[in-house]
Write an enzyme that holds these catalytic residues in place. Sequence first.
Site, mmCIF file in Angstrom:
data_model
loop_
_atom_site.group_PDB
_atom_site.id
_atom_site.type_symbol
_atom_site.label_atom_id
_atom_site.label_comp_id
_atom_site.label_asym_id
_atom_site.label_seq_id
_atom_site.Cartn_x
_atom_site.Cartn_y
_atom_site.Cartn_z
ATOM 1 N N ASP A 67 0.816 -1.211 0.000
ATOM 2 C CA ASP A 67 0.000 0.000 0.000
ATOM 3 C C ASP A 67 0.854 1.266 0.000
ATOM 4 O OD1 ASP A 67 -2.283 -1.473 -0.084
ATOM 5 O OD2 ASP A 67 -2.812 -1.225 2.019
ATOM 6 N N ASN A 136 -4.131 8.973 1.776
ATOM 7 C CA ASN A 136 -4.730 8.289 2.919
ATOM 8 C C ASN A 136 -5.164 9.292 3.981
ATOM 9 O OD1 ASN A 136 -4.901 5.573 2.352
ATOM 10 N ND2 ASN A 136 -3.186 4.956 3.640
#
Length: 291
Positions: A67, A136
């Site tokens: 990620d 994020n």
Amino acid sequence: MHSAGLVLHPRRDSAAAVEAVLGWAGSRGIEILGIEDEIVRLDCAAVGVTPEELGRRADLVVSLGGDGTMLRAMRLADGQRAPVLGVNLGKLGFLAEVDVPDLPGALSAIDDHQFTVEPRLAVDAVLGGRRITAFNDIAVVRVPGDGSAVVAVRVGGQPFVSYSADAVVVATPTGSTAYSFSAGGPITSPSVEALLVTPAAPHSAYSRGVVLSVHDEVTLELLPTSGRLAVEVDGQVEGYVSPGDRLDLSARPSAARVVRLGMTTFYQRARRKLRLTDSAEIPTDTSSFPD
């Protein structure tokens, strides 16, 4: 398609995935670009460029890693035309679309235009005179020994809620399954345009998170009783703020785009990757439920 860019995990073995991409590109006359200090360790046939050039020149960005690598690839593609295909080399790989064995099929699907692109929201702030961008989250986090994060959240210039906590996380829907989720925030579909404000380990009277519109102007103001706080951008410390400082944040829809092949839905990935389970009070055999 004229060119594709590779973004590699700094440590994981990506040789098999790189070989698959190079084979696909070679048979189609597609130029492969790679960041110079990343591809040198593989001695592969990609053309070495700077990160900025890769984002600007690529028609497709292929992220090979976890990620963190995917988030870096999205930042490189920020504001550019290239969508990002995430290839998982790790264990969790929540943001990735395919694993390495599925990569040749994914590239063929892209050739045949059998894919969609999913826009992803970014959150921006200015820290120390420079813009910082997260896909994020941006979080103000307690520095051990420096006191708690005592932070007022202002919306549209007006005071809304204050927290005393270990951290205050401002997350995008993409980041709803990361730090915000660990702090008790909701799982949010990436198709939702919103910012999530979540306190981590709160010890104030009001301890709930809030969901704000992307059109809201959001400010985090460090109150006089706050300690010095680290500013984390997608998990990396980018600087520090002190009592009296303010951090203005703004959402930017469609900052980057990711490739989706329709193999799974967001909810299927969330349930599998986060190992979500139903309440123990709910029977697993639902065949007896009424229609």
